[in-house]
Motif scaffolding. Structure first.
Motif, short mmCIF file in Angstrom:
data_model
loop_
_atom_site.label_atom_id
_atom_site.label_comp_id
_atom_site.label_asym_id
_atom_site.label_seq_id
_atom_site.Cartn_x
_atom_site.Cartn_y
_atom_site.Cartn_z
N LYS A 38 50.01 25.22 -46.18
CA LYS A 38 49.21 24.55 -45.16
C LYS A 38 47.81 24.25 -45.67
O LYS A 38 47.08 25.15 -46.10
CB LYS A 38 49.14 25.42 -43.90
N TYR A 39 47.45 22.97 -45.56
CA TYR A 39 46.08 22.55 -45.83
C TYR A 39 45.32 22.52 -44.50
O TYR A 39 45.94 22.39 -43.43
CB TYR A 39 46.04 21.15 -46.45
N PRO A 40 43.99 22.62 -44.54
CA PRO A 40 43.20 22.56 -43.31
C PRO A 40 43.48 21.30 -42.51
O PRO A 40 43.64 20.22 -43.08
CB PRO A 40 41.76 22.58 -43.82
N GLY A 83 45.40 21.69 -56.80
CA GLY A 83 46.00 21.25 -55.54
C GLY A 83 46.84 22.32 -54.86
O GLY A 83 47.27 22.13 -53.72
N ASP A 84 47.07 23.42 -55.54
CA ASP A 84 47.83 24.53 -54.93
C ASP A 84 46.96 25.36 -53.99
O ASP A 84 47.48 26.22 -53.27
CB ASP A 84 48.42 25.43 -56.01
N SER A 85 45.65 25.14 -54.03
CA SER A 85 44.76 25.89 -53.13
C SER A 85 45.08 25.53 -51.68
O SER A 85 44.98 24.37 -51.27
CB SER A 85 43.29 25.54 -53.43
N ALA A 86 45.53 26.50 -50.92
CA ALA A 86 45.99 26.29 -49.55
C ALA A 86 46.33 27.66 -48.95
O ALA A 86 46.22 28.68 -49.62
CB ALA A 86 47.24 25.40 -49.53
N VAL A 87 46.75 27.65 -47.70
CA VAL A 87 47.29 28.87 -47.09
C VAL A 87 48.82 28.81 -47.20
O VAL A 87 49.43 27.79 -46.88
CB VAL A 87 46.88 29.01 -45.61
N TYR A 88 49.41 29.89 -47.64
CA TYR A 88 50.86 29.97 -47.81
C TYR A 88 51.43 30.94 -46.78
O TYR A 88 51.02 32.09 -46.69
CB TYR A 88 51.21 30.43 -49.23
N PHE A 89 52.40 30.45 -46.02
CA PHE A 89 53.06 31.27 -45.03
C PHE A 89 54.47 31.61 -45.49
O PHE A 89 55.25 30.73 -45.86
CB PHE A 89 53.16 30.53 -43.68
N CYS A 90 54.77 32.88 -45.43
CA CYS A 90 56.12 33.37 -45.61
C CYS A 90 56.79 33.36 -44.25
O CYS A 90 56.14 33.66 -43.23
CB CYS A 90 56.06 34.78 -46.19
N ALA A 91 58.06 33.00 -44.18
CA ALA A 91 58.74 32.91 -42.89
C ALA A 91 60.20 33.31 -43.05
O ALA A 91 60.77 33.23 -44.14
CB ALA A 91 58.63 31.48 -42.34
#
Lengths: 113, 114
Positions: A38-40, A83-91
């Motif tokens: 997820k990006y802002p 470009g990998d800088s982001a929030v990563y969610f595990c689900a």
């Protein structure tokens, strides 16, 4: 009670190195796992998934590993890019059902130049 | 092709007011989901539609929240008597159904209740 746990709120990795994001789950009914990025100001974007019948799934620079006995999965990104800088969610969810996804709180990944 | 779209992108309202949030899923997707993301949290499930019917509404926090999908495509999430604690990003997702696993998310509606 959090069924999907991402214990690292943030992670900083040098560009070009490997990023490893970890995730633990508690519900043994889960048998399908996903990673979203997820990006802002944007919605989560599907990245990669794995079924519990596998222990590894690879897609380009992204590999997800699943350890069912430990109820643990990890996402490896190599080599890491800015470009990998982001929030990563595990689900996680139950496979073969059009059902809700249970998300972790996310890990913010910073790729350093 | 067009992805999931949500309107409005931002909504500011006063405590006690009624709001409607709209979701346009990917064309042909039969399954539609609503999630809510509060600050510092992951998305939390609210409700899931298969076609026109709500297959699972166990995530709706209370009876102030209601959602419809009358024609099996567009969905509206309705919140009555809004409270400050309702402030969050409301995310909509759709999937092809037929037990396809991946859910595709829209950009979300950021709701602020003053």
């Amino acid at each position: 009670d959090q069924q999907v746990k991402q214990n690292s709120p943030s992670l900083s990795v040098q560009e070009g190195r490997i990023s490893i994001l970890n995730c633990d789950y508690t519900n043994s009914m889960f048998d399908y796992f996903l990673w979203y990025k997820k990006y802002p100001a944007e919605g989560p974007t599907f990245l990669i998934s794995i079924s519990s019948i596998k222990d590894k799934n690879e897609d380009g620079r992204f590999t997800v590993f699943l350890n069912k006995s430990a109820k643990h999965l990890s996402l490896h990104i190599v080599p890491s890019q800015p470009g990998d800088s982001a929030v990563y969610f595990c689900a996680a969810k139950v496979e073969n059902r059009d059902d809700k996804i249970i998300f972790g709180k996310g890990t913010r990944l910073h790729i350093l130049p | 092709g067009a992805g999931v779209s949500q309107t409005p992108s931002n909504k500011v309202t006063e405590k006690g007011k009624y709001v409607e949030l709209r979701c346009d899923p990917i064309s042909g997707h039969t399954a539609l989901y609503w999630y809510r993301q509060s600050l510092g949290q992951g998305p939390e499930f609210l409700i899931y539609f298969q076609g026109t019917g709500a297959a699972d509404d166990s995530g709706l926090p209370n009876d102030r929240f209601f959602a419809v999908r009358p024609e099996g495509s567009v969905s509206t999430l309705k919140i009555q008597r809004t409270e400050r604690g309702d402030s969050a990003v409301y995310l909509c997702a759709s999937s092809p159904g037929r037990d396809q696993e991946t859910q595709y998310f829209g950009p979300g509606t950021r709701l602020l209740v003053l």
